[in-house]
Every structure is written in C-alpha cells, then in structure tokens.
Design a protein around this motif. Structure first.
Motif, PDB file in Angstrom:
ATOM      1  N   ASP A  59       0.840  -1.204   0.000  1.00  0.00           N
ATOM      2  CA  ASP A  59       0.000   0.000   0.000  1.00  0.00           C
ATOM      3  C   ASP A  59       0.871   1.250   0.000  1.00  0.00           C
ATOM      4  O   ASP A  59       0.626   2.203  -0.744  1.00  0.00           O
ATOM      5  CB  ASP A  59      -0.896   0.040   1.246  1.00  0.00           C
ATOM      6  CG  ASP A  59      -2.111  -0.866   1.103  1.00  0.00           C
ATOM      7  OD1 ASP A  59      -2.309  -1.414  -0.005  1.00  0.00           O
ATOM      8  OD2 ASP A  59      -2.839  -1.033   2.089  1.00  0.00           O
ATOM      9  N   ARG A  62       2.334   2.225  -3.186  1.00  0.00           N
ATOM     10  CA  ARG A  62       1.402   2.790  -4.162  1.00  0.00           C
ATOM     11  C   ARG A  62       1.076   4.257  -3.859  1.00  0.00           C
ATOM     12  O   ARG A  62       0.411   4.925  -4.659  1.00  0.00           O
ATOM     13  CB  ARG A  62       0.083   2.002  -4.143  1.00  0.00           C
ATOM     14  CG  ARG A  62       0.166   0.629  -4.812  1.00  0.00           C
ATOM     15  CD  ARG A  62      -1.003  -0.257  -4.388  1.00  0.00           C
ATOM     16  NE  ARG A  62      -2.298   0.419  -4.473  1.00  0.00           N
ATOM     17  CZ  ARG A  62      -3.262   0.368  -3.552  1.00  0.00           C
ATOM     18  NH1 ARG A  62      -3.079  -0.346  -2.446  1.00  0.00           N
ATOM     19  NH2 ARG A  62      -4.390   0.999  -3.715  1.00  0.00           N
ATOM     20  N   LEU A  63       1.500   4.735  -2.701  1.00  0.00           N
ATOM     21  CA  LEU A  63       1.093   6.079  -2.272  1.00  0.00           C
ATOM     22  C   LEU A  63       1.576   7.147  -3.242  1.00  0.00           C
ATOM     23  O   LEU A  63       2.750   7.185  -3.611  1.00  0.00           O
ATOM     24  CB  LEU A  63       1.650   6.401  -0.884  1.00  0.00           C
ATOM     25  CG  LEU A  63       0.846   5.878   0.302  1.00  0.00           C
ATOM     26  CD1 LEU A  63       1.572   6.229   1.596  1.00  0.00           C
ATOM     27  CD2 LEU A  63      -0.564   6.438   0.308  1.00  0.00           C
ATOM     28  N   SER A  67      -1.711  12.111  -1.342  1.00  0.00           N
ATOM     29  CA  SER A  67      -2.699  11.161  -0.817  1.00  0.00           C
ATOM     30  C   SER A  67      -2.935  11.475   0.657  1.00  0.00           C
ATOM     31  O   SER A  67      -2.028  11.904   1.366  1.00  0.00           O
ATOM     32  CB  SER A  67      -2.178   9.726  -0.949  1.00  0.00           C
ATOM     33  OG  SER A  67      -2.186   9.320  -2.297  1.00  0.00           O
ATOM     34  N   ILE A  94      -4.889   4.259   4.146  1.00  0.00           N
ATOM     35  CA  ILE A  94      -5.053   5.226   3.068  1.00  0.00           C
ATOM     36  C   ILE A  94      -6.491   5.730   3.098  1.00  0.00           C
ATOM     37  O   ILE A  94      -7.429   4.954   2.967  1.00  0.00           O
ATOM     38  CB  ILE A  94      -4.750   4.590   1.695  1.00  0.00           C
ATOM     39  CG1 ILE A  94      -3.287   4.117   1.647  1.00  0.00           C
ATOM     40  CG2 ILE A  94      -5.016   5.599   0.582  1.00  0.00           C
ATOM     41  CD1 ILE A  94      -2.934   3.355   0.385  1.00  0.00           C
ATOM     42  N   LEU A  97      -6.422   7.772  -2.059  1.00  0.00           N
ATOM     43  CA  LEU A  97      -5.246   7.675  -2.910  1.00  0.00           C
ATOM     44  C   LEU A  97      -5.354   8.756  -3.975  1.00  0.00           C
ATOM     45  O   LEU A  97      -6.221   8.697  -4.846  1.00  0.00           O
ATOM     46  CB  LEU A  97      -5.200   6.280  -3.552  1.00  0.00           C
ATOM     47  CG  LEU A  97      -3.893   5.890  -4.245  1.00  0.00           C
ATOM     48  CD1 LEU A  97      -2.728   5.841  -3.269  1.00  0.00           C
ATOM     49  CD2 LEU A  97      -4.060   4.545  -4.953  1.00  0.00           C
TER      50      LEU A  97
END
Length: 430
Positions: A59, A62-63, A67, A94, A97
């Motif tokens: 996760d 992917r930030l 975000s 999150i 995003l």
RNA sequence: GCCGCCGUAGCUCAGUUCGGUAGAGCGGCUGGCUGUUAACCAGUCGGUCGUAGGUUCAAGUCCUACCGGCGGCGCCA
C-alpha cells in the motif's frame, strides 16, 4: 495531538496517530520514507518492511503525492530525519489515494502556472508558512485593539458612494439602483466613534485601479481604527504601539515559520517605539538632494517611498503632505494650511507604505468647503456631515493594509503570496 | 494606461543567431535498491512549437496581426 508537538519533542518514544497528507515519498528497498503534513507541521514517517504486514507495505509503495492517510507509530528522535524527529510506522490507512501526476512537483514552477493552481499551491510549505504569519498578524491586530478599549464595528461592504473618487470603484447592480464595493470603512467608523469612543473595522476593501505592481491587489484587507478625542500625535503613538505589538507577537508565535522563510529576524527585533519621523517637505528635500526628480506638491511614488524606507532601520512616518495630494477629510495643519495632519507609515527594508492615517476635519463649515473643492457630490455626504452637527469631536484614525504588512514581515517580493486567493488586475480564478 | 520581456511535452527549459527529420531534466508508468534528504539506477509513455495569416522547395526559427502572461512605471494600502 499534531506534528508540531512531535517536533517540539513532547512526544518522543510515545505512540502517535497522524492524520494528514503525503508530501513526498522516497524508498530504499525495504524502507520507505514519507514526508507527512497535517496542518501543524511536517514530519518524516519511516515504514520498514519488517514492521508492517506485507499488504500494508505494498500500500505504501502505491502512495502518490498528496494522498491522505492516517498513520500510527512511535516517535523517534533521529538525526537522519529532517527536523530531527520521525515516526516509525506500525500501521497506515489510506484515506484517499490521490490521482497520479499531482501538478505541483518538487522542482521549480513559473508564477503563472502556480497562480492558476492557487487552490493547490496553498498546500506547499512556503505558502503555509506565509499564511500562518498572516493569520497571526490579523489576530495580533485584533488582540491589541480589543485589549485597549476598542470596539469592533464593521463597516458595510456595499456602499452607495465613493470615499475618494469614483473611477476606482467596483460597481454592482442593487435592485435597480447602483451600489459600489467599499474602498475603505473609514467614513463609517467615524460615525461609530460617537457611540463607542474607540472603534475599528476589519474587512475586505476593493480598488478597481489598474495597478500592475508587486504591491497591489484589487481586493485586500484593512484594519481601520478610529478614535474620538485623539489628536494627530495620539494617533501616531497608537500606530507605533500596534505595529510593535504585532511584530513582537509574530516573532514570538511564528518564529518557526519566519525561519523557514529564511527571514532575517534582526531588522524585526529593532521595531520599537518611537519610530522615525520625517515631514513630507523634508522627504522631498532629501529626495531632491539624492537626485530624484520630484517637486514639492507631488505625491511620493514607489521609488521615492523605497528610498525613504531604506534610510531608516525602523518604520518611519512621513507626515504633513500637501493638502492637494491627499483626501478631502484630512485636518489642515494649524501652523501651515498648505499641508494636512496626515502620516503614512513606511515599513523599513525598502517596503513602502503599510499605514495611511490622519486627523479628520471636525468642523462642519470646513468640511463642507473641502467637499466642494474636491468636486464631490454633497448629497452623498449628508450623513457624514451630520457627524459634525451633533457632538463633533477632534478625532483621528488610520488604515493598516494587512497584505502589505505580511509582505514586509515575511520579506516577500510580491503581495500575491500574502492572501489565500489573491485578486489582481489579471486574475480572478481560482 | 505607458515601457520592456516571454509563450516549445503535465512542469522547468534548450533549440531562434545563420530556415533543413522535435530535444533534455523533472513528474507519470514498469523494474531495481534495507536510511532516503529536490534520493539514486535502468527502461518507457508523452508535442497542433500561444492563435491566425504571410514569405519560402522547406518555418519552432523570418514577417504581420491578435491573444495570454511576466517585470517596471503611474495610481494607492
């Protein structure tokens, strides 16, 4: 609980939860470094692969920039972290995003691009610091006045007539009639002093001037105190005290922001009463000797103000301007009727005028004469003349431009950074 | 309103002198890296060269007009 408290060292080795936004992300294989912003400050959050579940680590990978996240972890003092503290993350959620390609990168941008993205630009650390200082300046002005016996009596924004000239007013329809956006609340606070003694208004003012300079906005905010029974001299003393109070307050409460802006604090620490004083006539003399092309009677221009301002290490009052160069309501100097009892306060370091003030005319006959001389429509000023018919008193006041004060205290090159959404001659979006 | 400068990739810019196949860095995407500091390394995607005319075999480059922005001045806080 916010990032500022972590940076103050109050929460070291404690578990914290931060709700904020991702400013940047860097990774080094098994360690991810996030810079997180929460409105109170910025801090590095480190995510080690072995500290979180594999899914969480992915996760984090992917930030995207900006975000929004909620981070839990332990505060560590660490010299390797910017600011000296970091949060070692145990859990991360999150919230949203952000879409990829956030328009504002960490590299430099041109001013046109930034201005068109002002709604995002205000998130950047520099803009946050400036706007924090702005908020502190506004609060300081209010606190000073509130603590010194002033009552806030705000003036209307929609007005029926001009204070000084019609050419620079924004016009708006008003139920089949015309109204104008206020250029100054002054005339109205002159009315409320008879009810409260010492008053001030604080609000936006509008000038439809086609000014294209680094120190003009079409919409800006002013604090306008007005005091019954105050002489010209009393007025100047009050201005000195208020400006000094404000600068001291910002130095005390917003030191971190000023340092972030790399503002030299030495000139600000010198701000103490009494300020310097120079008459308009002396100023013109000085300017002429320095080679400037100016005649007695002309108003001071930007280069003139800058020159005067650079002569002094503290703010300086330029007082007693020629009556013709100033507004109709200013009291003539009893010792020389060619000049009026007004003063502009010039901020030092080349910043010009931040305050304009004067003693007001309190004699009915004289005021009537001045309105006529300035070619103003008498009927628009009947109510204002009434104030000289019923319990007229000597009175004085001034207007402090918030944005120019922010510009000086932060030592900025352009006024557009001093207000969340600047309105200039070329820009009304966003 | 006046004077000057600038419009090329999402951003910052080079290419314009002297016309000859559209470039770089950053950002994005893919992969790598166990302490990064505007991270780094490899690969990759990305363009109506502000708009409209004109000159030319050929225009990002030369000419004209317009539009947009920036800097300075005037006016003001």
């Amino acid at each position: 609980m916010g990032i500022s408290e972590i940076l103050d060292g109050k929460l070291t080795e404690k578990e914290v939860e931060i709700k904020g936004w991702v400013v940047t992300r860097r990774s080094s294989g098994g360690v991810q470094f996030l810079i997180v912003r929460d409105g109170s400050g910025m801090i590095q959050a480190t995510v080690h692969k072995e500290d979180v579940a594999p899914q969480k680590f992915e996760d984090v990978d992917r930030l995207t920039q900006e975000s929004s996240i909620i981070v839990k972890g332990i505060v560590k003092e660490d010299k390797r972290a910017p600011g000296g503290y970091e949060v070692r993350v145990k859990d991360l959620k999150i919230v949203h995003l952000a879409m990829p390609e956030y328009p504002l990168s960490k590299k430099s941008h041109g001013i046109d691009f930034l201005a068109s993205l002002r709604h995002l630009w205000i998130r950047s650390p520099r803009q946050i610091a400036i706007l924090k200082v702005r908020a502190e300046i506004i609060k300081a002005c209010r606190d000073f006045l509130d603590e010194n016996g002033f009552t806030s009596t705000d003036s209307p924004i929609l007005t029926p007539s001009a204070v000084e000239g019609v050419a620079t007013l924004f016009e708006t329809p008003y139920f089949g009639d015309k109204a104008f956006l206020t250029q100054s609340g002054q005339l109205y606070v002159e009315a409320t002093i008879a009810a409260f003694g010492k008053v001030y208004c604080f609000g936006p003012t509008f000038r439809a001037e086609k000014s294209k300079t680094p120190r003009h906005l079409t919409e800006f905010w002013m604090v306008e105190p007005e005091m019954a029974f105050y002489t010209f001299e009393d007025n100047l003393k009050l201005q000195e005290e208020m400006v000094t109070f404000t600068v001291k307050r910002v130095l005390e409460k917003r030191r971190r922001e000023l340092e972030f802006l790399k503002r030299d604090l030495v000139p600000l620490r010198k701000v103490e009463p009494p300020f310097y004083r120079i008459s308009y006539t002396e100023a013109v003399d000085k300017l002429q000797k320095a080679g400037y092309n100016i005649e007695w009677g002309e108003d001071l221009g930007a280069p003139h103000e800058k020159f005067i301002s650079l002569q002094f290490e503290k703010p300086v009052f330029v007082h007693r301007y020629p009556a013709k160069a100033k507004a109709f309501y200013m009291q003539p100097d009893p010792e020389n009727s060619q000049v009026v009892l007004c003063a502009d306060l010039m901020a030092p370091e080349g910043y010009g005028e931040i305050i304009g003030g004067s003693e007001r005319i309190c004699d009915l006959k004289l005021l009537e004469k001045r309105i006529e001389e300035f070619g103003l429509p008498r009927e628009a000023y009947e109510w204002y003349l009434d104030l000289r018919k019923y319990g007229a008193v000597p009175h004085s006041g001034f207007g402090l431009g918030i944005e120019r004060t922010v510009m000086w205290i932060c030592k900025l090159k352009h006024i557009r950074e001093t207000i969340p959404f600047p309105r200039t001659i070329t820009r009304i979006y966003p």
